[in-house]
Each structure stands twice: as C-alpha cells, then as structure tokens.
Enzyme design. Structure first.
Site, PDB file in Angstrom:
ATOM      1  N   LYS A 117       0.337   0.732  -9.265  1.00 50.74           N
ATOM      2  CA  LYS A 117       0.569  -0.650  -8.798  1.00 50.74           C
ATOM      3  C   LYS A 117      -0.338  -1.631  -9.529  1.00 50.74           C
ATOM      4  CE  LYS A 117      -0.403   0.269  -4.423  1.00 50.74           C
ATOM      5  NZ  LYS A 117      -0.748   1.713  -4.427  1.00 50.74           N
ATOM      6  N   ARG A 130       0.462  -2.646   4.201  1.00 50.13           N
ATOM      7  CA  ARG A 130       0.332  -1.191   4.311  1.00 50.13           C
ATOM      8  C   ARG A 130       0.728  -0.699   5.697  1.00 50.13           C
ATOM      9  NH1 ARG A 130      -3.850  -0.837  -0.018  1.00 50.13           N
ATOM     10  NH2 ARG A 130      -4.295   1.328  -0.513  1.00 50.13           N
ATOM     11  N   ARG A 138      -9.255   8.575 -13.227  1.00 49.74           N
ATOM     12  CA  ARG A 138      -9.178   7.139 -13.521  1.00 49.74           C
ATOM     13  C   ARG A 138     -10.539   6.454 -13.572  1.00 49.74           C
ATOM     14  NH1 ARG A 138      -5.796   3.653  -9.067  1.00 49.74           N
ATOM     15  NH2 ARG A 138      -7.285   4.116  -7.441  1.00 49.74           N
ATOM     16  N   ARG A 152     -14.136   4.379  -9.064  1.00 50.26           N
ATOM     17  CA  ARG A 152     -14.185   3.931  -7.671  1.00 50.26           C
ATOM     18  C   ARG A 152     -14.799   5.006  -6.788  1.00 50.26           C
ATOM     19  NH1 ARG A 152      -8.429   1.362  -6.120  1.00 50.26           N
ATOM     20  NH2 ARG A 152      -8.928   2.491  -4.227  1.00 50.26           N
ATOM     21  N   ARG A 174      -6.416   9.122   2.000  1.00 52.62           N
ATOM     22  CA  ARG A 174      -5.625   7.943   1.616  1.00 52.62           C
ATOM     23  C   ARG A 174      -4.143   8.284   1.544  1.00 52.62           C
ATOM     24  NH1 ARG A 174      -8.842   6.866  -3.599  1.00 52.62           N
ATOM     25  NH2 ARG A 174      -7.410   5.183  -4.121  1.00 52.62           N
TER      26      ARG A 174
HETATM   27  P1  AMP Z   1      -6.521   0.037  -2.953  1.00 51.02           P
HETATM   28  O1  AMP Z   1      -7.396  -0.607  -3.972  1.00 51.02           O
HETATM   29  O2  AMP Z   1      -5.240  -0.718  -2.726  1.00 51.02           O
HETATM   30  O3  AMP Z   1      -6.279   1.499  -3.217  1.00 51.02           O
HETATM   31  O4  AMP Z   1      -7.328  -0.046  -1.568  1.00 51.02           O
HETATM   32  C1  AMP Z   1      -8.571   0.600  -1.407  1.00 51.02           C
HETATM   33  C2  AMP Z   1      -8.913   0.712   0.080  1.00 51.02           C
HETATM   34  O5  AMP Z   1      -9.010  -0.606   0.649  1.00 51.02           O
HETATM   35  C3  AMP Z   1      -7.879   1.425   0.944  1.00 51.02           C
HETATM   36  O6  AMP Z   1      -8.039   2.840   0.919  1.00 51.02           O
HETATM   37  C4  AMP Z   1      -8.191   0.819   2.313  1.00 51.02           C
HETATM   38  O7  AMP Z   1      -9.377   1.374   2.860  1.00 51.02           O
HETATM   39  C5  AMP Z   1      -8.476  -0.628   1.973  1.00 51.02           C
HETATM   40  N1  AMP Z   1      -7.247  -1.463   1.958  1.00 51.02           N
HETATM   41  C6  AMP Z   1      -6.719  -2.130   0.886  1.00 51.02           C
HETATM   42  N2  AMP Z   1      -5.612  -2.807   1.227  1.00 51.02           N
HETATM   43  C7  AMP Z   1      -5.424  -2.565   2.565  1.00 51.02           C
HETATM   44  C8  AMP Z   1      -4.424  -2.962   3.490  1.00 51.02           C
HETATM   45  N3  AMP Z   1      -3.397  -3.752   3.142  1.00 51.02           N
HETATM   46  N4  AMP Z   1      -4.555  -2.535   4.773  1.00 51.02           N
HETATM   47  C9  AMP Z   1      -5.588  -1.756   5.151  1.00 51.02           C
HETATM   48  N5  AMP Z   1      -6.539  -1.316   4.319  1.00 51.02           N
HETATM   49  C10 AMP Z   1      -6.472  -1.714   3.028  1.00 51.02           C
END
Ligand code: AMP
Length: 218
Positions: free
Chosen positions: A14, A87, A126, A160, A171
């Site tokens: 994404k 989400r 990554r 990360r 996740r």
């Molecule tokens: P991402 O960078 O999109 O993989 O997000 C990293 C982490 O941020 C996720 O594993 C969640 O802990 C939190 N997070 C990001 N976006 C959301 C969302 N829309 N709702 C809830 N938690 C989120």
C-alpha cells in the site's frame, strides 16, 4: 480529483503504491500508520499512548485514527489516498460521514491481494530510507551498493520496530478479524476493485492506474 482507499494486509504494498500515486498523479497520501509514527517520534502524549499497542501489532482505538483523518480532511483538498485507514467497520462509517461533510466522494477501494507467505517474506526484509521514506527490500529491491538512497541520496536506513515475525503475526490476525470484513462492505457499496499485488511494482501501479481511469470515466 478522485479519492481512493488502498486496502490490504501489512506488506501488501500500500505504502509503495501510494508513493507512486503521489509522484505520478499528484494525489495526497494519508497514512494513519505514518501519522502515528510521527506522533511517536515527536514525543506527543498521543504518540506515547499508542507506542506499546503498535509495537504489539494491535490496532489503536478508532477514536484516535478517526480524529487524525478528520483533522486532515478539515484542511480541505481532494485526491486523497487513504493508506491503512479504515481498518474497522466503525472507521469505514466514520470516513463516509467525514467525506460527506466535506462534500467529497469515495471513488474506489483498491484491494491489493497478496498471499500470506509473500507478506511474511516482504515484511521481514523491508527497510526504508530515513530521509525520504523510500521503501527497500533485501531481496527484491536492495539498498544500492554505494549505501545511498536512489531517490534522495540519504545514507540512513531504518527498519520498523513492528516489522518482526511476532508482531507481524498479530498484525495479520488483526487484519483478518477486523479489517477484512471491509472487503464485503465495499463490494456491496460498489466501490471494490481487486488488484493482484504480487507482480512487479510497476505492473501493479499500471493495474491501479487502469482502475482509477476506469472509475473516473464511469
Ligand atoms: P501501518 O503503517 O499502516 O502498517 O500501521 C502500523 C500500526 O499503526 C498498526 O499495526 C496499528 O497499530 C496502527 N494503525 C495504523 N493505522 C491504523 C488504523 N486505521 N486503525 C488502528 N490502528 C492503526
């Protein structure tokens, strides 16, 4: 300009595709993950509150992420790529209401399909450029041999904290339990477009561009 959601599990690509859409189409990436990480690095109270939840691979509360997106939409503009948001179904409903309030529509939800074995391989390999955020992968797109980012020349790369096998498992479970119901939700809202997320980055970008062009003319 069209507003779209990029939907898919962690590692589906994404962020990579959102960056290309920003570059090629002048769209605006709204990544709640990036916003939450920025809050953590700048040491805000909210950043401190969500750090443990994120490290464990769980979702932060709907209230927090809806608030973050609401603030961005209130600034105006269009051509948004929602990356990692919504989400949950509650977030999807909230996004609907926020877009209506600002007189905008949701034009397409692009579901990026990638099988789980590939996700684990991608995520554990990554890294990103610490300066510009360009995404690298130890196997498919390694950091250049001279140690400099191919986009900005930066020399610091980060992994990360939540890109480890244990956190990734959590996740993925969160994705299947709470986020994957959005596929049915958007299918029935006539917004869903599935794209094969397994090919070359440029091929996937072409598939997404085709979806956007078709949606823009329909
Ligand atoms: P991402 O960078 O999109 O993989 O997000 C990293 C982490 O941020 C996720 O594993 C969640 O802990 C939190 N997070 C990001 N976006 C959301 C969302 N829309 N709702 C809830 N938690 C989120």
């Amino acid at each position: 300009m069209a507003n779209i959601i990029l939907l898919g599990p962690p590692g589906a690509g994404k962020g990579t595709q959102a960056r290309l859409l920003v570059e090629n189409r002048g769209m605006v990436q709204l990544s709640t993950g990036d916003m939450l990480r920025a809050a953590q690095s700048s040491g805000t109270e909210m950043g401190r509150k969500v750090a443990a939840v994120m490290a464990a691979g769980q979702l932060v509360t709907d209230e927090i992420v809806i608030g973050l997106i609401g603030e961005k939409l209130a600034e105006g503009g269009s051509g948004f790529i929602f990356d990692g948001f919504p989400r949950t179904l509650a977030q999807a409903d909230a996004l609907d209401a926020l877009l209506k309030r600002s007189g905008q529509t949701l034009d397409a939800v692009v579901e990026m399909q990638v099988d789980d074995t590939a996700l684990v391989e991608r995520i554990t390999a990554r890294s990103t450029c610490g300066t510009c955020g360009e995404v690298y992968n130890d196997i498919s797109k390694p950091i250049p041999a001279d140690g400099k980012c191919s986009v900005c020349g930066g020399t610091e790369f980060k992994r990360r904290a939540d890109d480890n096998a244990e956190s990734l498992k959590q996740r993925l479970m969160e994705y299947y339990k709470k986020t994957s119901p959005l596929i049915g939700y958007y299918y029935h809202a006539n917004k869903l477009e599935a794209v094969d997320g397994l090919g070359e980055i440029a091929e996937i970008a072409d598939s997404i561009a085709a979806v956007l062009d078709r949606r823009a003319t329909s």
